[in-house]
Scaffold this motif. Structure first.
Motif, PDB file in Angstrom:
ATOM      1  N   LEU A   1      -9.221  76.393-128.386  1.00  0.00           N
ATOM      2  CA  LEU A   1      -9.111  75.491-129.531  1.00  0.00           C
ATOM      3  C   LEU A   1      -8.999  74.047-129.070  1.00  0.00           C
ATOM      4  N   GLY A   2      -8.206  73.812-128.010  1.00  0.00           N
ATOM      5  CA  GLY A   2      -8.126  72.463-127.468  1.00  0.00           C
ATOM      6  C   GLY A   2      -9.485  71.952-127.038  1.00  0.00           C
ATOM      7  N   TYR A   3     -10.270  72.829-126.412  1.00  0.00           N
ATOM      8  CA  TYR A   3     -11.609  72.443-125.962  1.00  0.00           C
ATOM      9  C   TYR A   3     -12.514  72.145-127.162  1.00  0.00           C
ATOM     10  N   ALA A   4     -12.452  72.989-128.189  1.00  0.00           N
ATOM     11  CA  ALA A   4     -13.302  72.797-129.365  1.00  0.00           C
ATOM     12  C   ALA A   4     -12.948  71.513-130.103  1.00  0.00           C
ATOM     13  N   VAL A   5     -11.651  71.218-130.235  1.00  0.00           N
ATOM     14  CA  VAL A   5     -11.242  69.978-130.895  1.00  0.00           C
ATOM     15  C   VAL A   5     -11.679  68.767-130.060  1.00  0.00           C
ATOM     16  N   ALA A   6     -11.530  68.864-128.740  1.00  0.00           N
ATOM     17  CA  ALA A   6     -11.983  67.780-127.872  1.00  0.00           C
ATOM     18  C   ALA A   6     -13.486  67.550-128.029  1.00  0.00           C
ATOM     19  N   ALA A   7     -14.240  68.641-128.180  1.00  0.00           N
ATOM     20  CA  ALA A   7     -15.693  68.513-128.382  1.00  0.00           C
ATOM     21  C   ALA A   7     -15.996  67.765-129.679  1.00  0.00           C
ATOM     22  N   LEU A   8     -15.203  68.011-130.731  1.00  0.00           N
ATOM     23  CA  LEU A   8     -15.396  67.278-131.983  1.00  0.00           C
ATOM     24  C   LEU A   8     -15.115  65.792-131.796  1.00  0.00           C
ATOM     25  N   VAL A   9     -14.066  65.474-131.044  1.00  0.00           N
ATOM     26  CA  VAL A   9     -13.753  64.070-130.780  1.00  0.00           C
ATOM     27  C   VAL A   9     -14.892  63.408-130.009  1.00  0.00           C
ATOM     28  N   CYS A  10     -15.391  64.103-128.983  1.00  0.00           N
ATOM     29  CA  CYS A  10     -16.508  63.564-128.193  1.00  0.00           C
ATOM     30  C   CYS A  10     -17.746  63.386-129.061  1.00  0.00           C
ATOM     31  N   LEU A  11     -18.018  64.360-129.933  1.00  0.00           N
ATOM     32  CA  LEU A  11     -19.170  64.261-130.825  1.00  0.00           C
ATOM     33  C   LEU A  11     -19.032  63.057-131.758  1.00  0.00           C
ATOM     34  N   ALA A  12     -17.835  62.871-132.312  1.00  0.00           N
ATOM     35  CA  ALA A  12     -17.612  61.734-133.211  1.00  0.00           C
ATOM     36  C   ALA A  12     -17.722  60.412-132.471  1.00  0.00           C
ATOM     37  N   SER A  13     -17.318  60.400-131.193  1.00  0.00           N
ATOM     38  CA  SER A  13     -17.406  59.160-130.422  1.00  0.00           C
ATOM     39  C   SER A  13     -18.854  58.764-130.160  1.00  0.00           C
TER      40      SER A  13
END
Length: 324
Positions: free
Chosen positions: A205-217
């Motif tokens: 879940l931490g990895y998936a949320v981080a991926a969302l942050v990276c995608l938004a960036s």
């Protein structure tokens, strides 16, 4: 939104729920149980490893996305590989505990895959380095904060919803899928835990949320600092608890019950009430986030810093009260 997309989203919810039931059956058959203890926040032996249901659901969504959006196939498959690495080492650790360094090495490799995607999309090595550090940290933060019923799952649902609101077009589906996969798991873990997520789920879940942050960036103009606001509750509690343990000379990598949410439960609060308080704070966080995503970058950063400082002050106040 096309009818096929709605059907697919409902399928995500249903698949996650069915797979969680299967994971519980497997854990009981294998006697894969979390036992109560001094450094635990639960009082009865409970099956663990249910987060594999969320992981498998997300991986199935990745395969479906790669099929329907060929232009995004490489990105999706790279993300899926990183997710599988983090979940795989967590699954192993759930069955046979591993040294922390070995787990961290796998986390860094998986984070490097996301960082590579960011570098490829932006051509900015500094942004890629930030993605690497942030992803590695968030994998472990979500693991640290997965200690009472529902807290890690509900915060991931909020994060998924927050980023779905700002991501453009079909990219918003990434946040929706994460939220629905977690929602399918949630009834098995909250308010009464019939199965725990385990390292396989919390790290993923931490990895998936981080991926969302990276995608938004990459896909939006929202500043990195403001992108942290939906995650404030976990970042502040995990970050400052870790800092306090380091400053006091404790072995910070060992399991403990010093996070604010753990102190609250030890002090007599129920899992439901503590998870609920974190959820309410998370709602305020994503409201602030969503209201400020159209500001100029310097004002986005100012709001983010102000919000995080305020959350830190609240954390210090509550921690001091619980100490006494």
């Amino acid at each position: 939104m096309f009818p096929g997309v709605w059907i697919g989203l409902l399928a995500v919810l249903a698949v996650a729920a069915v797979l969680t039931a299967c994971a519980r059956y497997y854990a009981l058959r294998r006697n894969l149980l979390d036992q109560p203890g001094e450094r635990r926040s639960h009082g009865v032996a409970t099956p663990r490893g249910g987060g594999i249901a969320i992981v498998l659901t997300l991986l199935l969504a990745v395969v479906a996305g790669a099929f329907y959006w060929p232009q995004a196939r490489t990105t999706l498959l790279v993300f899926g590989l990183g997710l599988a690495l983090v979940a795989g080492i967590g699954w192993w650790d759930d069955h046979r505990p591993l040294p922390a360094v070995r787990r961290l090495l796998v986390h860094v490799v998986a984070a490097s895959l996301l960082a590579g995607l960011v570098w490829n999309a932006t051509g900015n090595p500094w942004q890629a380095a930030l993605a690497l550090l942030f992803t590695t940290s968030l994998i472990n933060i979500w693991n640290f904060m997965d200690g009472i019923n529902g807290i890690a799952t509900t915060q991931a649902i909020l994060a998924g919803a927050a980023f779905a609101l700002v991501l453009p077009g079909p990219l918003a589906l990434a946040g929706v899928v994460l939220a629905l996969a977690c929602l399918g798991f949630l009834p098995f873990n909250f308010p009464r835990a019939r199965i725990f997520m385990g390292d396989v789920g919390s790290g993923a879940l931490g990895y998936a949320v981080a991926a969302l942050v990276c995608l938004a960036s990459v896909a939006t103009t929202v500043s990195w600092l403001l992108l942290l606001v939906p995650l404030t509750a976990f970042l502040v509690d995990a970050g400052f608890t870790l800092l306090a343990r380091m400053l006091s000379g404790q072995r910070w990598m060992e399991p403990h019950t010093q996070h604010l949410y753990q102190r609250a439960v030890k002090g007599g609060a129920t899992h439901t009430s503590v998870t609920g308080m974190y959820f309410v704070f998370g709602l305020f966080s994503i409201t602030v986030f969503n209201a400020c995503t159209y500001l100029q970058p310097r004002w986005e950063a100012a709001v983010a810093v102000t919000w995080i400082i305020s959350a830190t002050g609240l954390w210090l106040l509550l921690r001091k009260g619980m100490r006494h």
